[in-house]
Design an enzyme around this catalytic site. Structure first.
Site, PDB file in Angstrom:
ATOM      1  N   HIS A  33      43.208  49.147  45.481  1.00  0.00           N
ATOM      2  CA  HIS A  33      44.490  48.694  46.111  1.00  0.00           C
ATOM      3  C   HIS A  33      43.796  47.291  46.813  1.00  0.00           C
ATOM      4  O   HIS A  33      43.280  47.371  47.864  1.00  0.00           O
ATOM      5  CB  HIS A  33      45.145  49.328  46.955  1.00  0.00           C
ATOM      6  CG  HIS A  33      46.050  49.029  47.846  1.00  0.00           C
ATOM      7  ND1 HIS A  33      46.440  48.478  48.743  1.00  0.00           N
ATOM      8  CD2 HIS A  33      47.411  48.646  46.874  1.00  0.00           C
ATOM      9  CE1 HIS A  33      47.653  48.013  49.121  1.00  0.00           C
ATOM     10  NE2 HIS A  33      48.245  48.115  47.956  1.00  0.00           N
ATOM     11  N   GLU A  60      43.118  45.977  41.505  1.00  0.00           N
ATOM     12  CA  GLU A  60      44.388  45.251  41.491  1.00  0.00           C
ATOM     13  C   GLU A  60      44.473  43.870  42.000  1.00  0.00           C
ATOM     14  O   GLU A  60      43.734  43.384  42.782  1.00  0.00           O
ATOM     15  CB  GLU A  60      45.239  46.025  42.658  1.00  0.00           C
ATOM     16  CG  GLU A  60      46.545  45.682  42.496  1.00  0.00           C
ATOM     17  CD  GLU A  60      47.511  46.142  43.773  1.00  0.00           C
ATOM     18  OE1 GLU A  60      46.791  45.808  44.967  1.00  0.00           O
ATOM     19  OE2 GLU A  60      48.810  46.078  43.924  1.00  0.00           O
ATOM     20  N   HIS A  75      48.560  39.041  48.495  1.00  0.00           N
ATOM     21  CA  HIS A  75      49.378  40.005  48.542  1.00  0.00           C
ATOM     22  C   HIS A  75      50.903  39.346  48.675  1.00  0.00           C
ATOM     23  O   HIS A  75      52.110  40.069  48.280  1.00  0.00           O
ATOM     24  CB  HIS A  75      49.334  41.165  49.680  1.00  0.00           C
ATOM     25  CG  HIS A  75      50.316  42.292  49.706  1.00  0.00           C
ATOM     26  ND1 HIS A  75      51.365  42.133  50.533  1.00  0.00           N
ATOM     27  CD2 HIS A  75      50.489  43.161  48.945  1.00  0.00           C
ATOM     28  CE1 HIS A  75      51.927  43.088  50.439  1.00  0.00           C
ATOM     29  NE2 HIS A  75      51.720  43.898  49.399  1.00  0.00           N
ATOM     30  N   GLU A 166      49.980  42.443  39.593  1.00  0.00           N
ATOM     31  CA  GLU A 166      51.305  42.439  39.984  1.00  0.00           C
ATOM     32  C   GLU A 166      52.038  41.204  40.152  1.00  0.00           C
ATOM     33  O   GLU A 166      51.739  40.330  40.626  1.00  0.00           O
ATOM     34  CB  GLU A 166      51.480  43.322  41.335  1.00  0.00           C
ATOM     35  CG  GLU A 166      52.894  43.225  41.660  1.00  0.00           C
ATOM     36  CD  GLU A 166      53.107  44.118  42.869  1.00  0.00           C
ATOM     37  OE1 GLU A 166      52.122  44.599  43.590  1.00  0.00           O
ATOM     38  OE2 GLU A 166      54.083  43.657  43.596  1.00  0.00           O
TER      39      GLU A 166
HETATM   40  O1  G3P Z   1      51.619  47.510  43.693  1.00  0.00           O
HETATM   41  C1  G3P Z   1      51.613  48.569  44.447  1.00  0.00           C
HETATM   42  C2  G3P Z   1      50.777  48.788  45.668  1.00  0.00           C
HETATM   43  O2  G3P Z   1      50.201  47.697  45.846  1.00  0.00           O
HETATM   44  C3  G3P Z   1      52.048  48.747  46.728  1.00  0.00           C
HETATM   45  O3  G3P Z   1      52.500  47.446  46.952  1.00  0.00           O
HETATM   46  O4  G3P Z   1      53.310  46.003  48.626  1.00  0.00           O
HETATM   47  O5  G3P Z   1      50.525  47.008  48.530  1.00  0.00           O
HETATM   48  O6  G3P Z   1      51.867  45.294  46.728  1.00  0.00           O
HETATM   49  P1  G3P Z   1      51.926  46.419  47.620  1.00  0.00           P
HETATM   50 CA    CA Z   2      50.477  45.339  44.799  1.00  0.00          CA
END
Ligand code: G3P
Ligand code: CA
Length: 325
Positions: A33, A60, A75, A166
């Site tokens: 992450h 990610e 992010h 994402e």
């Molecule tokens: O994309 C899933 C995970 O990363 C949770 O969301 O807010 O950290 O991008 P966020």
């Molecule tokens: Ca994310």
């Protein structure tokens, strides 16, 4: 002769274990992450290289466009909680006092220093025990630069670690006159990510946009519908018409605790019945909340609740845990 055969079989098994060339969508996956963000500032190339070395299955990338249409790995649409933008470009904030990635060219963004996440109002570091704020020499980078790092490391280490991009806030981008999705899909395609076999999982919180990616833009990538609010979990049947998986908040899987044991909502089994994989966010060893240890969190969700993988800031811990399963 027998000992040579045993040696060769051993070598073969060892190399299969090391190279991981086969698609791994059917095993429990570890998604780094924002990289190995428990150890290095999130979304830096250093955090991505560390996640690669830790053998995460996927790494990610959250994506936002620059003024000159370069997908930046960051992010948020804002810059002021992970960079020194407020000191370098003091007069470039909007009326809401925030500094937006989309107001800066790629060259300008490259001049910023990236640091561990902090609260822009108080200056306080978000996770106090992580990499110290304002230390080191970290920079922003593009999606292309990150893919080249991961593909380069895959080559030099004979691994096949995937990417998990994402699309961030497509509606915001549209209002700014930009089509983030189209630009990202083109970059992914240019680097060989076109179908479900290509070790790329594309995710988005915006359901309309993810549906459009499948139905209008005809993407053949593995798609994951992220879920923010509990009421969205009721739309699984619709999600299954275009997505291959869901990414819920992990708490949406937990129900009440009975006799000191967690029970679960029907989310995972409902999703599985519809053929959807379940990759919840976010497993943090330094933010446990209802769990007494990270071990308990992993056992409860990955094994007892039978999820198919997870987003984690600590990929080494989850890789190690799953190795023993
Ligand atoms: O994309 C899933 C995970 O990363 C949770 O969301 O807010 O950290 O991008 P966020
Ligand atoms: Ca994310």
């Amino acid at each position: 002769m027998k000992s040579i055969s045993v040696f060769l079989i051993g070598l073969l098994l060892f190399s299969c274990n090391q190279t991981k060339k086969q698609p791994i969508m059917n095993q429990k996956i570890v998604i780094a992450h924002r990289g190995a963000s428990g150890y290095l500032p999130e979304h830096t190339l250093e955090a991505k290289a560390m996640a690669h070395a830790m053998n995460a299955d996927f790494i990610e990338q959250d994506l936002v466009l620059s003024k000159d249409d370069i997908p930046i790995v960051i992010h948020d649409i804002y810059l002021d909680d992970v960079t020194d933008v407020t000191t370098k470009f003091i007069d470039r904030k909007r009326n809401d006092n925030r500094y937006y990635v989309i107001d800066f060219t790629f060259d300008e963004l490259k001049t910023l220093s990236v640091t561990e996440r902090f609260n822009p109002k108080t200056g306080e570091q978000f996770y106090p025990n992580r990499f110290p704020k304002n230390k080191g020499n970290f920079k922003l980078h593009s999606l292309q630069e990150e893919i080249e790092l991961i593909q380069g490391l895959n080559k030099s280490t004979s691994k096949n670690i995937g990417i998990y991009p994402e699309i961030k806030e497509p509606e915001f981008h549209r209002k700014e006159g930009k089509n983030l999705t189209k630009i990202v899909l083109k970059v992914l395609s240019d680097y060989g990510y076109k179908t479900k076999k290509d070790q790329c999982i594309l995710q988005c919180f915006d359901a309309k946009e993810l549906e459009r990616i499948r139905k209008e833009l005809q993407s053949e990538l593995f798609l994951v519908q992220l879920i923010e609010f509990p009421e969205e979990t009721k739309q699984l049947e619709h999600f299954a018409t275009y997505a291959d998986g869901i990414g819920p908040y992990y708490k949406q899987i937990l129900s009440e605790k009975i006799n000191d044991k967690f029970t679960f909502t029907s989310l995972v089994s409902d999703a599985h019945q519809l053929g959807l994989k379940v990759h919840p966010y976010t497993f943090r060893a330094d933010s446990l909340d209802e769990f007494s240890s990270f071990e308990e969190m992993m056992q409860t969700l990955l094994i007892d609740a039978n999820i198919d993988g997870c987003f984690t800031d600590f990929p080494d811990l989850v890789v190690n845990f799953l190795k023993d399963e």
